[in-house]
Design an enzyme around this catalytic site. Structure first.
Site, PDB file in Angstrom:
ATOM      1  N   ARG A  48       4.100  -0.124  -4.575  1.00 18.41           N
ATOM      2  CA  ARG A  48       4.475  -0.840  -3.559  1.00 18.41           C
ATOM      3  C   ARG A  48       5.893  -1.385  -3.604  1.00 18.41           C
ATOM      4  O   ARG A  48       5.984  -2.005  -4.632  1.00 18.41           O
ATOM      5  CB  ARG A  48       3.625  -1.981  -3.703  1.00 18.41           C
ATOM      6  CG  ARG A  48       3.729  -2.969  -2.340  1.00 18.41           C
ATOM      7  CD  ARG A  48       2.657  -4.370  -2.447  1.00 18.41           C
ATOM      8  NE  ARG A  48       1.300  -4.064  -2.034  1.00 18.41           N
ATOM      9  CZ  ARG A  48       0.129  -4.592  -2.598  1.00 18.41           C
ATOM     10  NH1 ARG A  48       0.537  -5.746  -3.411  1.00 18.41           N
ATOM     11  NH2 ARG A  48      -0.965  -4.478  -2.254  1.00 18.41           N
TER      12      ARG A  48
ATOM     13  N   CYS B 227      -6.754  -3.119   7.259  1.00 16.00           N
ATOM     14  CA  CYS B 227      -6.480  -2.902   5.570  1.00 16.00           C
ATOM     15  C   CYS B 227      -6.729  -1.644   5.212  1.00 16.00           C
ATOM     16  O   CYS B 227      -7.413  -0.670   6.076  1.00 16.00           O
ATOM     17  CB  CYS B 227      -6.957  -3.728   4.796  1.00 16.00           C
ATOM     18  SG  CYS B 227      -8.916  -3.361   4.393  1.00 16.00           S
TER      19      CYS B 227
ATOM     20  N   ARG C 167       5.457 -12.401  -4.886  1.00 13.23           N
ATOM     21  CA  ARG C 167       5.307 -11.234  -4.059  1.00 13.23           C
ATOM     22  C   ARG C 167       6.391 -10.972  -3.020  1.00 13.23           C
ATOM     23  O   ARG C 167       7.068 -12.029  -2.685  1.00 13.23           O
ATOM     24  CB  ARG C 167       4.224 -10.893  -3.286  1.00 13.23           C
ATOM     25  CG  ARG C 167       2.559 -10.922  -4.412  1.00 13.23           C
ATOM     26  CD  ARG C 167       2.625  -9.855  -5.593  1.00 13.23           C
ATOM     27  NE  ARG C 167       1.476  -9.972  -6.081  1.00 13.23           N
ATOM     28  CZ  ARG C 167       0.333  -9.480  -6.044  1.00 13.23           C
ATOM     29  NH1 ARG C 167       0.108  -8.964  -4.760  1.00 13.23           N
ATOM     30  NH2 ARG C 167      -0.821  -9.497  -6.864  1.00 13.23           N
TER      31      ARG C 167
ATOM     32  N   LYS D 142       2.761 -16.155  -2.693  1.00  9.78           N
ATOM     33  CA  LYS D 142       3.319 -15.584  -1.567  1.00  9.78           C
ATOM     34  C   LYS D 142       4.049 -16.576  -1.048  1.00  9.78           C
ATOM     35  O   LYS D 142       3.511 -17.809  -0.706  1.00  9.78           O
ATOM     36  CB  LYS D 142       2.229 -14.915  -0.708  1.00  9.78           C
ATOM     37  CG  LYS D 142       1.387 -13.756  -1.457  1.00  9.78           C
ATOM     38  CD  LYS D 142       0.233 -13.412  -0.565  1.00  9.78           C
ATOM     39  CE  LYS D 142      -0.328 -12.002  -1.194  1.00  9.78           C
ATOM     40  NZ  LYS D 142      -1.221 -11.609  -0.355  1.00  9.78           N
TER      41      LYS D 142
ATOM     42  N   CYS E 119      -8.624   2.224  -1.982  1.00 15.93           N
ATOM     43  CA  CYS E 119      -8.793   0.518  -2.219  1.00 15.93           C
ATOM     44  C   CYS E 119     -10.261   0.441  -3.280  1.00 15.93           C
ATOM     45  O   CYS E 119     -11.033   0.502  -2.888  1.00 15.93           O
ATOM     46  CB  CYS E 119      -8.883  -0.146  -1.380  1.00 15.93           C
ATOM     47  SG  CYS E 119      -9.077  -2.025  -1.966  1.00 15.93           S
TER      48      CYS E 119
END
Ligand code: SRM
Ligand code: SF4
Length: 583
Positions: free
Chosen positions: A84, A446, A153, A226, A452
């Site tokens: 990511r 998602c 993040r 976050k 996942c």
């Protein structure tokens, strides 16, 4: 309530969760990653490194579609890694976009994915290609530091420059906050980029925490953290879902400062009543000069007080609910040396993106493109991946990921618009999204299966089909073009922010979902559970009467979420925490 005193970190290391031990012994995120990646006998890495590599922006996964077949053939799971990127505000140059394309072709699964936090993910990278991939990213000045792990993040920010004259003043704060909260360990540079030990900007050996990691220390944060920045009245970032939400406040055309909201977080665990989604609460207003200190010290407070024993209860939202907002304000004032002013009044209208061309104040254009759940891939006649590569090769625009998994092509001169349109058209892609239903335009899903590990049900691969089935119903009641927000996640972690949708679907088991209604169109209210454990027929049967009633009984301008609550399909206090502004 008595004011708690900070807990010493060495005690935390002894009593903390397994991940606390791993961080403690990792020598600032190094662990045995070098040894794990040198081991030619397995596509996997050690259990400790599996946790640690997240801090480097990478997850070890396995292809869940192939689990059974591999098991039957007595093979180890089909391990692969997801990377990511860290992209504050979602911004990339055309050259960086070409690098992403090339990485996905050479090392990944031939697709890449725009995420709900304006980042990009590559899936399917085998262990022996991971270092090469990170080096290819580095060549284009891309990194994945702190893409995941118990640190701050990717910082999300309102992406659309045409929506506010404040945008140019606010947008750079995403990078500033991201840099300010970045881990300082050189582990990433040494392991993946072969930086010699001791040559980075901080010392690598020895134990002087204050020098190696001034903010995070040896144990980093209790959990992920976050930060999101919104420019009212637009709320694409779902600002109240962040641990720290930063809301730009204008004074005419000038940025006056920011409202700060704290304690947002959407993850919950089925069967654990003590976990819940929570929207962030206002704590006040700060000037632009005070923003970095304010955010830094909120992170530090969470570092010192967050729960390190039970990771399901370790986000800032639980710390705040344990000790109280007044306590947080007081602690923050002491650490910052200034007091936040009262929060200013704010109005949000929508969390959605705009599609098609818009002009910015500098006379240039940007193009909002709808991508189905952020997946950049060619499918049949719709060759969006190839189209975007060709556009990137012309170098006439920048690329910006939106928090709704869509894409903006930015900074386009009038003379270049036709060329971009021609490329998109040649590859079967529409310039705007007006041919899609309002529901589809406003949908998020998602990743879920097949990568996942937490997914209990499909999301990205199934929501298009479900919408195909819902569209005839919408058509029947004249709602096809109505903007209704639907979001699906494969589990209750909430990565597609399903608990904030007007129609939320959360996976329970293969083919079964809990249905939630009543989220706010502008992102200021969570939804509540309406029906449990539905299959597709159950979802359609549950939604049709509510949609029919909406078509018949709604008030002028009333959103579907507001309607569902007014008509008491869900009760206001049926679950979730209501957002109550303190101003
Ligand atoms: Fe997420 C874990 C994907 C945004 C809450 N998330 C995961 C993992 C890494 C699964 C895992 O634990 O191994 C997923 C990887 C799937 C895959 O194969 O790629 C994953 N999350 C995503 C993305 C890619 C969803 C998407 O389809 O776009 C988003 C990447 C964001 C990014 O670029 O950084 C993503 N995740 C979110 C959001 C939305 C947001 O931040 O705006 C949330 C809800 C907000 C929040 O944090 O509360 C979210 N993800 C979680 C959680 C629950 C955290 C909690 O406090 O309970 C987990 C599980 C965990 O951390 O243990 C999780
Ligand atoms: Fe995976 Fe659950 Fe996040 Fe979906 S919501 S990506 S299933 S962790």
């Amino acid at each position: 309530m008595t004011r708690p005193s900070p807990k010493p970190l060495d005690v935390l290391a002894q009593n903390g969760s397994e991940v606390e031990r791993i961080k403690d012994q990792s020598h600032y995120l190094r662990g045995t990653l070098v040894e794990s990646f040198a081991n030619p006998l397995t596509g996997s890495i050690s259990a400790d490194d599996h946790q640690l590599i997240k801090f480097h922006g990478t997850y070890e996964q396995d292809d869940r579609d192939r689990r059974l077949e591999r098991q039957e053939r007595k093979l180890e799971p089909a391990y692969a890694f997801m990377i990511r990127l860290r992209l504050p505000g979602g911004d990339l140059t055309a050259q960086q976009w070409q690098t992403c394309h090339a990485i996905s072709e050479q090392y990944g699964d031939k697709s890449f994915r725009l995420t709900t936090r304006q980042a990009i993910q590559f899936h399917g990278i085998i262990k022996f290609d991971l270092k090469k991939t990170i080096q290819a990213m580095h060549q284009s000045l891309l990194d994945s530091i702190a893409g995941c792990g118990d640190v701050n993040r990717n910082v999300v920010c309102a992406p659309d420059p045409a929506l506010s004259s404040l945008h140019a003043q606010v947008y750079p704060w995403a990078s500033k906050v991201s840099e300010h909260l970045l881990p300082q360990s050189r582990a990433y540079h040494e392991i993946w980029l072969d930086e010699p030990r001791g040559q980075g900007r901080t010392r690598v050996a020895g134990g002087d925490e204050a020098i190696v990691e001034p903010l995070y220390g040896r144990h980093y944060l209790p959990r992920k953290f976050k930060v999101g920045i919104a420019i009212p009245p637009h709320n694409e970032v779902d600002v109240h879902s962040n641990d720290v939400g930063v809301i730009a406040i204008a004074d005419g055309e000038k940025l006056a400062g920011f409202n700060i909201v704290v304690g947002g977080g959407l993850g919950m665990t089925f069967g654990r009543e003590d976990t819940y989604a929570r929207l962030a609460s206002d704590i006040g207003f700060c000037t632009p000069e005070q923003l970095l200190d304010t955010v830094y010290h909120i992170v530090a407070i969470q570092r010192d007080f967050g729960n390190r024993q039970d990771r399901r209860l370790s986000r800032l939202k639980y710390t705040i609910d344990q000790y109280g907002l007044d306590w947080l304000r007081q602690e923050l004032t002491e650490r910052c040396g200034f007091e936040l002013q009262p929060a200013r009044a704010v109005i949000f209208t929508t969390t959605g993106d705009r599609f098609g061309w818009s002009q910015t104040l500098d006379g240039r254009w940007h193009l909002g493109l709808r991508l189905e759940y952020g997946r950049v891939v060619d499918t049949g006649n719709q060759r969006i991946k190839t189209a975007l590569l060709e556009i990137a090769q012309t170098a006439v625009c920048g690329f910006r990921v939106t928090p709704n998994q869509n894409l903006l092509l930015t900074g386009v001169e009038e003379t270049d618009k036709a060329g971009i349109e021609a490329i998109l058209k040649a590859h079967g892609y529409a310039v705007d999204a007006s041919h899609l239903s309002g529901l589809r335009r406003n949908s998020i899903a998602c990743v879920a299966l097949n990568t996942c590990p937490q997914a209990m049900a499909e999301a990205e691969r199934y929501l298009p089909t479900l919408i195909n089935r819902l569209e005839p119903i919408l058509d029947r009641y004249g709602l096809l073009q109505d903007e209704i927000k639907i979001r699906m996640t494969g589990c209750p972690n909430g990565c597609g922010r399903s608990v904030m949708a007007e129609i939320g679907l959360i996976g329970k088991s293969p083919g079964r979902y809990n249905l939630y209604l009543g989220g706010a169109f502008n992102g200021e209210r969570l939804n509540t559970l309406y029906r449990e454990n539905l299959d597709e027929a159950g979802i359609l049967a549950a939604l049709e009467p509510v949609l029919a009633d909406y078509a018949d009984q709604r008030k002028k301008g009333e959103s579907f979420g507001d309607f569902a609550r007014r008509r008491e399909y869900v009760q206001r206090d049926a679950g979730g925490i209501e957002y109550v502004p303190t101003t």
